[in-house]
Scaffold this active site. Sequence first.
Site, PDB file in Angstrom:
ATOM      1  CG  ASP A   1      -0.208   0.060   2.541  1.00  0.00           C
ATOM      2  OD1 ASP A   1       0.962  -0.378   2.607  1.00  0.00           O
ATOM      3  OD2 ASP A   1      -0.798   0.557   3.529  1.00  0.00           O
TER       4      ASP A   1
ATOM      5  CG  ASP B   1       4.291   0.304   1.891  1.00  0.00           C
ATOM      6  OD1 ASP B   1       3.725  -0.799   1.893  1.00  0.00           O
ATOM      7  OD2 ASP B   1       3.955   1.247   2.638  1.00  0.00           O
TER       8      ASP B   1
ATOM      9  CG  ASP C   1       5.924  -1.592   5.156  1.00  0.00           C
ATOM     10  OD1 ASP C   1       5.307  -2.174   6.072  1.00  0.00           O
ATOM     11  OD2 ASP C   1       5.419  -0.676   4.483  1.00  0.00           O
TER      12      ASP C   1
END
Length: 319
Positions: free
Chosen positions: A11, A16, A251
């Site tokens: 996402d 990310d 992440d």
Amino acid sequence: MAKKLLLVDVDCGVDDAQALMVALAAPNVEILGITCCHGNSTIENVCQNVLRVLHVCDRMEIPVYKGASKPLLGNCLHADPYHGKDGLGDVPDPGAPGLELLQKEHAVLAMLRIASEHAGQVSLVATGPLTNLALAVNMDPNFPKKIKNLFIMGGNMESRGNVTVCGEFNFACDPEAAYVVLNAFDCPTYIATWEFTYKNYLPWTFHDEWIMQGTRKSEFMRKISAHSAKYTEECNSNPGEVWTAGFVSCDSYAMAAAIDESFVTGSIHCGISVELNGALTRGMMVLDTTDKLKKKNKVFVLTKCDLEKLKGLMMAALK
């Protein structure tokens, strides 16, 4: 040596992007595809952000697929305060590649196809809400058996929430999807929880050195991470509201575990589930450490890691 085959579901917010850049720089990794999901921002922004990352890394050959735009139930939850409204720090990028470069195939169908084409060989890394994964297993119950292993950033193990009282963001975004995935996936599964990441923080001095390497990638990272760094600083300055004691690229921990097995140095192996009904605990991950649920599918909940390996992977990502 054969490269590790990754399928990455994101996402795409700032962390990310950091995790993607870690994977893109790893010489032992081949990314077969990147699937996009709602979460840190809208699905359109998420797709745009992935394309921006691939563009700055000169890796536009990797296919990007648009996936779920909302959770299985309920309303969308975004992370504007931390990631910015566009998900990447609200930094204008007039040269960004357009959404016409996305693949026409839906992300969930791409997941099923890639897993079938490389059965037993693909590591699936999920750094956002698990909506795409839940839809995939609902469409094909054999999907988890075709995956080599699954690495998730999400959930919590001490009921500490970062978006609700007891809920971590990715699981709180789509509790039903997290419940489906954690009950249906029987491949080896590794979870980097919110508490695990913030307890294994990196020094801010490392962060400053990391984004000042004088490369195109480090300059990109310096710009897009300024918003989240400022937000963290402001939270930490509020009495009784310490966000983290250092730099945490949430992440990247799940990605590091997928890239290098020796990164993980400690874990809890147990059954887990997700609370769906509690007024204060909806979306909370529950660890069944005494095996009262008698779950067949046990997971590895990460507790310790080699931070020097993480530093090396992250430094290489921006060279």
